[in-house]
Each structure stands twice: as structure tokens, then as C-alpha cells.
Design a protein around this motif. Structure first.
Motif, PDB file in Angstrom:
ATOM      1  N   SER A 119      12.296  11.769   2.730  1.00  7.02           N
ATOM      2  CA  SER A 119      12.840  10.423   2.980  1.00  7.02           C
ATOM      3  C   SER A 119      12.782   9.415   1.905  1.00  7.02           C
ATOM      4  N   ILE A 174      12.677   6.594  -0.761  1.00 10.02           N
ATOM      5  CA  ILE A 174      12.841   6.626  -2.229  1.00 10.02           C
ATOM      6  C   ILE A 174      12.946   7.936  -2.784  1.00 10.02           C
ATOM      7  N   ASP A 182       6.491  16.688   1.691  1.00 11.97           N
ATOM      8  CA  ASP A 182       6.174  15.673   2.534  1.00 11.97           C
ATOM      9  C   ASP A 182       5.282  16.099   3.542  1.00 11.97           C
ATOM     10  N   ASN A 222       5.502  10.326  -6.242  1.00 13.28           N
ATOM     11  CA  ASN A 222       6.227   9.456  -5.542  1.00 13.28           C
ATOM     12  C   ASN A 222       5.500   8.903  -4.398  1.00 13.28           C
ATOM     13  N   TYR A 232      -3.208  -2.197  -0.655  1.00 18.19           N
ATOM     14  CA  TYR A 232      -1.890  -1.879  -1.466  1.00 18.19           C
ATOM     15  C   TYR A 232      -1.897  -2.204  -2.922  1.00 18.19           C
TER      16      TYR A 232
END
Ligand code: NAD
Length: 254
Positions: free
Chosen positions: A12, A14, A33, A82, A148
Motif C-alpha cells: 500500500s 508509496i 509487507d 521503501n 523519525y
């Protein structure tokens, strides 16, 4: 171009846009995923793709998935590391250590496990492209999002270092730094930041655009297109670069 492409967290957001960009041109695509329902939905829409439920922070999951992929394909041309997660928002003294660790693990340790495998396989074949997904949070200080920002700056360090280690073996390594991407995830982030800062969601939403020269959010397809460019002949001499896809961020603390 017909390449073998791996996208982590590809079911899902990007990652899915990246996977679909490559699938659309007849490349062979594999995704993993951590969300079984998202993987199932992706597999139903894209039966030609290889799909797996795997958490990028789990060495066991990744070994199982990547060993199987290597046996199936015998090599890999493009690896998109990613996977990432936004982590908690708040002043540093309020942050929970477990949440800090989860954020750093998903963004950074997952990229390590993915790149370690990619480097070995690509070195043996003498070519390859790795893209890592950092963020504009990897380019600026980002108040109240220290886990982050720390993890995404680390991705920049990993990218520059791997470009040097792997370049002599014909392997290119670049990072993409998306700005705020329209979609579910940023809706969640905006709500979380609004709570942490005691502001309205609309004020937070506006602040994202205010610090951007083009006064825009970006789309997952914008990010997928930039990776597709890096993978194309036009990108053949590009390595070690940190490419922002963000409408030009001036500051993350406008
Ligand atoms: P998202 O939150 O929409 O999640 C996409 C997918 O990642 C989901 O299917 C989820 O199950 C999967 N995932 C989460 N943790 C995982 C793990 N440990 N192992 C495997 N899969 C996992 O994310 P997104 O917005 O698509 O972001 C993708 C990448 O882009 C991340 O690295 C993120 O940090 C980065 N990024 C996103 C934005 C944005 O605005 N959305 C901006 C800059 C950078």
C-alpha cells in the motif's frame, strides 16, 4: 526495460505506487509487507507479482522471503528499500523508548536487512540499483518528530556509504526524500501532530504547505516516477544522490 524489481512495504501507499509503476511496464515485481490483509488485496489485483507477508525488521522473515526470491529469480535488478513508519510525535522528554526503537527499526534496521541481501546478490552479478526511501525529515531538523528525523537522516548516511562501497561493483545507490504525501498515512500523522502540539488538524495541514516553495503536497505517483527515472537509461550515471520529491522544502518548522 524488463527488470526484476523488489519493493519492501509494497502492498500500500508509496510502495504500492512504485510496484504498480514497474508492473505497468511488464517488469517482474516482488513485494513484501507486514500487513497480511494488504498483501492479500495486492495479490488479488496483481496476480503476476510475487507477494509475501514479511516484517522488514525481522531477520527471520526477511531471510525466508529473500532466500525464496533469490531461488525463483536467480538475481535482482532493482531493490526499493521503501519500508518506514512515522513513529511517535512529541517533545523528546515525553517519548516512549519502545516506540522510539520501533520507529528506528522499521526505517533503518529494515533497510539494513534489505540492502545487505541486495549488495551480496548484486555484487555477484555485477550490476543493480538500490533506492532507499528517506524523507524531507532526513534533510532538516523536525521538531517533535525526533525518532523519525533521526532514522531518516541515518538513511542518508547509509545511502552515501553504500554508493561508495558498491559503486566499484557497478551498483548504484540513491535515496528519495518525499515531502508530505497525500493519503491515509499523512492523515494519521496530521492528527497525531495536532494532538502533540495542541493545534487543529487544519493548522498542521497548512503548516506542511507553508514551508514548501511550490505550496503543494506530493503524490505517491510522483515518488514512483522519480524511482522509475533513476532506473531508466536517463539515470544510468546517477548514484549517491539524495533526491527530494517535495516541491522544495524550505523548512519543516514554518
Ligand atoms: P504507509 O504508512 O502508508 O505504509 C505503507 C505500507 O508499509 C503498509 O502496507 C504497511 O503495512 C507497511 N509496513 C509498515 N511497517 C512495515 C514493516 N515493518 N515491514 C513491512 N512492511 C511494513 O507508508 P507510506 O506513506 O507508503 O511510506 C512509505 C515510505 O515513504 C516510508 O519509508 C515513509 O517513511 C516514507 N515517507 C512517507 C511520506 C508520506 O508523507 N507518506 C513522506 C516521506 C517519506
Amino acid at each position: 526495460m524488463s527488470s526484476r524489481v523488489l519493493v519492501t512495504a509494497g502492498a500500500s501507499g508509496i510502495g504500492r505506487a512504485i510496484a504498480e509503476r514497474f508492473l505497468g511496464e511488464g517488469n517482474r515485481v516482488a513485494i513484501c509487507d507486514a500487513d497480511p490483509a494488504a498483501v492479500k488485496a495486492f495479490a488479488e489485483t496483481h496476480p503476476a507479482a510475487i507477494t509475501a507477508v514479511a516484517d522488514v525488521t525481522s531477520e527471520e522473515d526477511m531471510d525466508r522471503f529473500l532466500t525464496g526470491l533469490e531461488a525463483d529469480w536467480g538475481g535482482i535488478d532493482i531493490v526499493c528499500a521503501n519500508a518506514g513508519t512515522g513513529g511517535p510525535a512529541g517533545a523528546i522528554e515525553t517519548l516512549d523508548y519502545t516506540e522510539w526503537q520501533r520507529c528506528v527499526a522499521t526505517n533503518l534496521h529494515g533497510a539494513f536487512l534489505t540492502c545487505r541481501w541486495a549488495a551480496r546478490v548484486m555484487k555477484a552479478q555485477g550490476h543493480g540499483l538500490i533506492t532507499l526511501t528517506s524523507s524531507t525529515a532526513g534533510l532538516y531538523g523536525y521538531p517533535f518528530r525526533s525518532p523519525y528525523a533521526s532514522a531518516k537522516w541515518a538513511i542518508v548516511g547509509l545511502t552515501k556509504t553504500l554508493a561508495m562501497e558498491l559503486g566499484p561493483h557497478g551498483i548504484r545507490v540513491n535515496a528519495v526524500c518525499p515531502g508530505a504525501v497525500e493519503g491515509d498515512r499523512m492523515d494519521r500523522v496530521v492528527a497525531m501532530e495536532a494532538r502533540a502540539r495542541g493545534e487543529t488538524e487544519e493548522a498542521i495541514r497548512q503548516s506542511y504547505v507553508k514551508g514548501v516553495s511550490l505550496r503543494t503536497w506530493v503524490t505517491a505517483e510522483d515518488v514512483a516516477n522519480s524511482i522509475h527515472f533513476l532506473a531508466s537509461e536517463a539515470g544510468a550515471r546517477i548514484s549517491g544522490q539524495i533526491l527530494a520529491i517535495d516541491g522544495h522544502t524550505e523548512t519543516l518548522a514554518p
